[in-house]
Motif scaffolding. Structure first.
Motif, PDB file in Angstrom:
ATOM      1  N   PRO A  62       0.663  -1.166   0.143  1.00  0.00           N
ATOM      2  CA  PRO A  62       0.068  -0.115   0.152  1.00  0.00           C
ATOM      3  C   PRO A  62       0.833   1.172   0.015  1.00  0.00           C
ATOM      4  CG  PRO A  62      -0.776  -1.758   1.638  1.00  0.00           C
ATOM      5  CD  PRO A  62       0.438  -2.109   1.083  1.00  0.00           C
ATOM      6  N   ALA A  63       0.208   2.436  -0.444  1.00  0.00           N
ATOM      7  CA  ALA A  63       0.955   3.656  -0.690  1.00  0.00           C
ATOM      8  C   ALA A  63       1.565   4.190   0.936  1.00  0.00           C
ATOM      9  CB  ALA A  63       0.156   4.765  -1.366  1.00  0.00           C
ATOM     10  N   ALA A  64       0.737   3.787   1.636  1.00  0.00           N
ATOM     11  CA  ALA A  64       0.989   4.232   3.097  1.00  0.00           C
ATOM     12  C   ALA A  64       2.254   3.424   3.685  1.00  0.00           C
ATOM     13  CB  ALA A  64      -0.096   4.102   3.947  1.00  0.00           C
ATOM     14  N   THR A  87       9.956  -0.885 -12.553  1.00  0.00           N
ATOM     15  CA  THR A  87       8.713  -0.742 -13.313  1.00  0.00           C
ATOM     16  C   THR A  87       8.197  -1.866 -13.849  1.00  0.00           C
ATOM     17  OG1 THR A  87       9.458   0.430 -14.946  1.00  0.00           O
ATOM     18  CG2 THR A  87       9.111   1.772 -13.121  1.00  0.00           C
ATOM     19  N   MET A  88       7.031  -1.918 -14.181  1.00  0.00           N
ATOM     20  CA  MET A  88       6.216  -3.072 -14.923  1.00  0.00           C
ATOM     21  C   MET A  88       5.675  -2.339 -16.298  1.00  0.00           C
ATOM     22  SD  MET A  88       4.936  -5.895 -12.129  1.00  0.00           S
ATOM     23  CE  MET A  88       6.188  -7.120 -11.750  1.00  0.00           C
ATOM     24  N   ASP A  94       1.857   3.095 -15.477  1.00  0.00           N
ATOM     25  CA  ASP A  94       2.580   3.862 -16.342  1.00  0.00           C
ATOM     26  C   ASP A  94       3.895   3.713 -16.622  1.00  0.00           C
ATOM     27  OD1 ASP A  94       0.149   5.101 -16.668  1.00  0.00           O
ATOM     28  OD2 ASP A  94       0.386   6.548 -15.116  1.00  0.00           O
ATOM     29  N   PRO A  95       4.647   3.846 -17.945  1.00  0.00           N
ATOM     30  CA  PRO A  95       5.982   3.759 -18.045  1.00  0.00           C
ATOM     31  C   PRO A  95       6.805   4.417 -16.958  1.00  0.00           C
ATOM     32  CG  PRO A  95       5.117   3.850 -20.361  1.00  0.00           C
ATOM     33  CD  PRO A  95       3.621   4.022 -19.160  1.00  0.00           C
ATOM     34  N   ASP A 100       0.007   1.613  -8.679  1.00  0.00           N
ATOM     35  CA  ASP A 100      -1.131   0.677  -8.938  1.00  0.00           C
ATOM     36  C   ASP A 100      -2.299   1.741  -8.733  1.00  0.00           C
ATOM     37  OD1 ASP A 100      -3.270  -0.926  -8.820  1.00  0.00           O
ATOM     38  OD2 ASP A 100      -2.022  -2.512  -8.848  1.00  0.00           O
ATOM     39  N   PRO A 101      -3.291   1.718  -9.444  1.00  0.00           N
ATOM     40  CA  PRO A 101      -4.663   2.398  -9.419  1.00  0.00           C
ATOM     41  C   PRO A 101      -5.230   1.989  -8.192  1.00  0.00           C
ATOM     42  CG  PRO A 101      -4.283   1.670 -11.657  1.00  0.00           C
ATOM     43  CD  PRO A 101      -3.358   0.968 -10.873  1.00  0.00           C
TER      44      PRO A 101
END
Length: 223
Positions: A62-64, A87-88, A94-95, A100-101
């Protein structure tokens, strides 16, 4: 004795890879210390890891949690040095991005902690430490010798004889067929366990039965 692979590569490239493996070990030590510092302030619980949709993926946090880990261990420690910045491209990111959304951040290791599932060994092929009081030999952060299928076959090989496997400059390798890191020349990876120790494990000793994604698409990790 040197392996045949190391005998066949230029000595300068092997020396660089040897240095990278040492830096990788240090990253995993730092991540282990960070996990214990976090746990001391959170009743022994390890870093949280579920996405907003309740799913876990070993190469996301998670972002946190990403902020907590990088604040404690440093921003460079979140990736194997051969993968940084990981990155993937062409998958769900996104490049050049990590987000992740579903409010999670991509990392360049497998985080094996804080998966609270029943009967994990039978269902997913491994056991996750949830608290610092769990089995100290359980893997916590490990090199991402990973492969799977999402919109095509893919793999990550962080430690071949001369560094990470790259195609088109990317360590996230798109493939035309299903291949695992061993097939692609991986030599092994560093394993950081809950007790804070880190060791190198040769690829021939690793198994490919570790699920790395709760909602499985054939995603597997070797450790």
């Amino acid at each position: 004795m040197a392996t045949l692979a190391t005998l066949l590569v230029p000595s300068g490239k092997w020396a660089k890879e040897r240095t990278q493996r040492a830096l990788c070990r240090e990253n995993l030590r730092r991540l282990g210390v960070a996990a214990h510092i976090y746990a001391e302030a959170n009743r022994g619980h390890l870093f949280q890891r579920l996405r907003d949709d309740g799913v876990w993926i070993c190469w996301e946090v998670p972002a946190a949690t990403f902020s907590q880990i990088t604040n404690l261990a440093g921003e460079r420690a979140i990736d194997c040095p051969n993968l940084y910045p990981f990155t993937m491209p062409g998958l769900i990111y996104d490049p050049g991005g990590r987000l992740d959304p579903r409010n999670c951040m991509l990392i360049g290791y497998n985080y094996c902690g804080a998966v609270a599932e029943t009967d994990m060994q039978r269902r997913f092929g491994w056991v996750s430490p949830v608290r610092t009081s769990d089995d100290p030999t359980l893997p916590l952060f490990v090199d991402a010798n990973n492969c799977g299928y999402i919109n095509g076959y893919w793999a990550v090989v962080p430690h071949a004889a001369t560094g990470s496997l790259r195609i088109g400059g990317s360590a996230f390798v798109n493939l035309g067929a299903s291949m695992n890191p061993r097939d692609l020349g991986a030599e092994g990876g560093n394993i950081g366990t809950l007790d804070g120790s880190v060791r190198w494990k040769p690829i021939r000793q690793m198994k490919l039965d570790h699920w790395t994604f709760r909602d499985d698409f054939g995603d597997r990790g070797m450790w």
